[in-house]
Design a protein around this motif. Structure first.
Motif, PDB file in Angstrom:
ATOM      1  N   GLN A  10     -40.887 -62.592 -81.736  1.00  0.00           N
ATOM      2  CA  GLN A  10     -40.195 -62.635 -80.458  1.00  0.00           C
ATOM      3  C   GLN A  10     -40.974 -61.855 -79.400  1.00  0.00           C
ATOM      4  O   GLN A  10     -41.778 -60.980 -79.729  1.00  0.00           O
ATOM      5  CB  GLN A  10     -38.791 -62.014 -80.568  1.00  0.00           C
ATOM      6  N   GLN A  11     -40.709 -62.186 -78.158  1.00  0.00           N
ATOM      7  CA  GLN A  11     -41.194 -61.389 -77.036  1.00  0.00           C
ATOM      8  C   GLN A  11     -39.971 -60.777 -76.359  1.00  0.00           C
ATOM      9  O   GLN A  11     -39.003 -61.491 -76.078  1.00  0.00           O
ATOM     10  CB  GLN A  11     -41.970 -62.244 -76.038  1.00  0.00           C
ATOM     11  N   ILE A  12     -40.000 -59.467 -76.116  1.00  0.00           N
ATOM     12  CA  ILE A  12     -38.825 -58.789 -75.578  1.00  0.00           C
ATOM     13  C   ILE A  12     -39.202 -57.934 -74.378  1.00  0.00           C
ATOM     14  O   ILE A  12     -40.329 -57.448 -74.256  1.00  0.00           O
ATOM     15  CB  ILE A  12     -38.128 -57.911 -76.644  1.00  0.00           C
ATOM     16  N   TRP A  13     -38.235 -57.779 -73.492  1.00  0.00           N
ATOM     17  CA  TRP A  13     -38.394 -56.904 -72.325  1.00  0.00           C
ATOM     18  C   TRP A  13     -37.011 -56.411 -71.917  1.00  0.00           C
ATOM     19  O   TRP A  13     -36.030 -57.148 -72.011  1.00  0.00           O
ATOM     20  CB  TRP A  13     -39.021 -57.654 -71.153  1.00  0.00           C
ATOM     21  N   SER A  14     -36.918 -55.167 -71.468  1.00  0.00           N
ATOM     22  CA  SER A  14     -35.658 -54.610 -70.989  1.00  0.00           C
ATOM     23  C   SER A  14     -35.947 -53.700 -69.804  1.00  0.00           C
ATOM     24  O   SER A  14     -36.991 -53.027 -69.763  1.00  0.00           O
ATOM     25  CB  SER A  14     -34.954 -53.819 -72.090  1.00  0.00           C
ATOM     26  N   ALA A  15     -35.030 -53.676 -68.845  1.00  0.00           N
ATOM     27  CA  ALA A  15     -35.196 -52.801 -67.692  1.00  0.00           C
ATOM     28  C   ALA A  15     -34.967 -51.344 -68.052  1.00  0.00           C
ATOM     29  O   ALA A  15     -35.353 -50.450 -67.311  1.00  0.00           O
ATOM     30  CB  ALA A  15     -34.240 -53.223 -66.576  1.00  0.00           C
ATOM     31  N   ILE A  16     -34.322 -51.089 -69.178  1.00  0.00           N
ATOM     32  CA  ILE A  16     -34.033 -49.729 -69.617  1.00  0.00           C
ATOM     33  C   ILE A  16     -34.496 -49.562 -71.058  1.00  0.00           C
ATOM     34  O   ILE A  16     -34.791 -50.537 -71.743  1.00  0.00           O
ATOM     35  CB  ILE A  16     -32.532 -49.392 -69.511  1.00  0.00           C
ATOM     36  N   GLY A  24     -39.090 -51.580 -69.150  1.00  0.00           N
ATOM     37  CA  GLY A  24     -40.147 -52.043 -68.263  1.00  0.00           C
ATOM     38  C   GLY A  24     -41.417 -52.483 -68.960  1.00  0.00           C
ATOM     39  O   GLY A  24     -42.392 -52.823 -68.285  1.00  0.00           O
ATOM     40  N   VAL A  25     -41.455 -52.492 -70.277  1.00  0.00           N
ATOM     41  CA  VAL A  25     -42.657 -52.865 -71.028  1.00  0.00           C
ATOM     42  C   VAL A  25     -42.360 -54.115 -71.865  1.00  0.00           C
ATOM     43  O   VAL A  25     -41.356 -54.175 -72.568  1.00  0.00           O
ATOM     44  CB  VAL A  25     -43.126 -51.715 -71.949  1.00  0.00           C
ATOM     45  N   THR A  26     -43.247 -55.103 -71.773  1.00  0.00           N
ATOM     46  CA  THR A  26     -43.103 -56.316 -72.571  1.00  0.00           C
ATOM     47  C   THR A  26     -43.787 -56.118 -73.922  1.00  0.00           C
ATOM     48  O   THR A  26     -44.927 -55.650 -73.987  1.00  0.00           O
ATOM     49  CB  THR A  26     -43.727 -57.523 -71.853  1.00  0.00           C
ATOM     50  N   GLN A  27     -43.088 -56.460 -74.986  1.00  0.00           N
ATOM     51  CA  GLN A  27     -43.640 -56.327 -76.335  1.00  0.00           C
ATOM     52  C   GLN A  27     -43.484 -57.630 -77.105  1.00  0.00           C
ATOM     53  O   GLN A  27     -42.513 -58.357 -76.917  1.00  0.00           O
ATOM     54  CB  GLN A  27     -42.919 -55.210 -77.101  1.00  0.00           C
ATOM     55  N   GLU A  28     -44.462 -57.888 -77.964  1.00  0.00           N
ATOM     56  CA  GLU A  28     -44.316 -58.949 -78.955  1.00  0.00           C
ATOM     57  C   GLU A  28     -43.957 -58.280 -80.270  1.00  0.00           C
ATOM     58  O   GLU A  28     -44.627 -57.341 -80.694  1.00  0.00           O
ATOM     59  CB  GLU A  28     -45.591 -59.768 -79.116  1.00  0.00           C
TER      60      GLU A  28
END
Length: 208
Positions: A10-16, A24-28
């Motif tokens: 999955q690719q995930i991102w969260s504002a918090i 604020g960081v996108t991760q696979e």
């Protein structure tokens, strides 16, 4: 014959900062989980290559967290599993979040995916939308629910996007809608998103 490990990507991102993502960081994220609930998890910061070192996490047998071991293929039983997941109270947004978490941890077969569709059809308070394109450029059909948000005076909209041919979940996005001071106009901002990129079985698992 299925492989020894259930592999998801999955690719995930969260504002918090959340248990699933760094604000604020996108991760696979890739996971390899065995039937004894041991697991190996690899998190890579995007874009890749990145200066941030990969994050590796291993789970001993019996410790990888699952809401339930196997999703039922019967809609009435699966609905109960989703309602109880994480001690959540039944509600349209809770069903959407529980479904998202289920797809994170399980590769659903045709009958299980059909049960998900039936549950969504029978759940009050959902909005069904036309064709939507996710952040990976994939088109699907969307269903959403809006609920009070953690931010005072705002609302959080959960949107699930499904492949209309297979019933696979493509993405889960949360959009925060907050009223501007002195205005009835709501300002929308992406709060978090997950892209479901792969789910399969394999006999291979990275050693590190």
């Amino acid at each position: 014959m299925l492989g020894r490990y259930l592999h998801t990507r999955q690719q995930i991102w969260s504002a918090i900062d959340t248990p699933e993502a760094t604000g604020g960081v996108t991760q696979e994220v890739q996971r390899w989980r065995a039937t004894d609930r041991s697991a190996h998890e690899l998190r890579v910061t995007l874009p890749s290559p990145s200066s941030a070192a990969p994050i590796i996490r291993d789970f001993a047998p019996g410790t990888y967290p699952l809401d339930f071991v196997r999703p039922s293929s019967l809609p009435e039983i699966l609905a109960g599993q989703l309602a109880r997941a994480g001690n959540r109270l039944p509600g349209p947004e809770h069903y959407l979040r529980a479904i998202s978490n289920m797809f994170k941890n399980h590769c659903l077969d045709n009958a299980q995916r059909a049960a998900v569709v039936q549950i969504l059809t029978d759940t009050d308070g959902l909005e069904f939308h036309g064709v939507v394109v996710d952040r990976a450029g994939r088109a699907g059909v969307a269903v959403s629910a809006t609920s009070p948000s953690p931010v005072a005076g705002g609302e959080l909209r959960d949107v699930l996007l499904f492949n209309p041919q297979t019933g696979d979940l493509l993405s889960h996005e949360q959009v925060l809608q907050v009223s501007r001071p002195g205005s009835a106009v709501r300002q929308a901002a992406v709060y978090s998103y997950v892209l479901y990129l792969a789910c399969d079985y394999t006999d291979q698992r990275p050693s590190s």
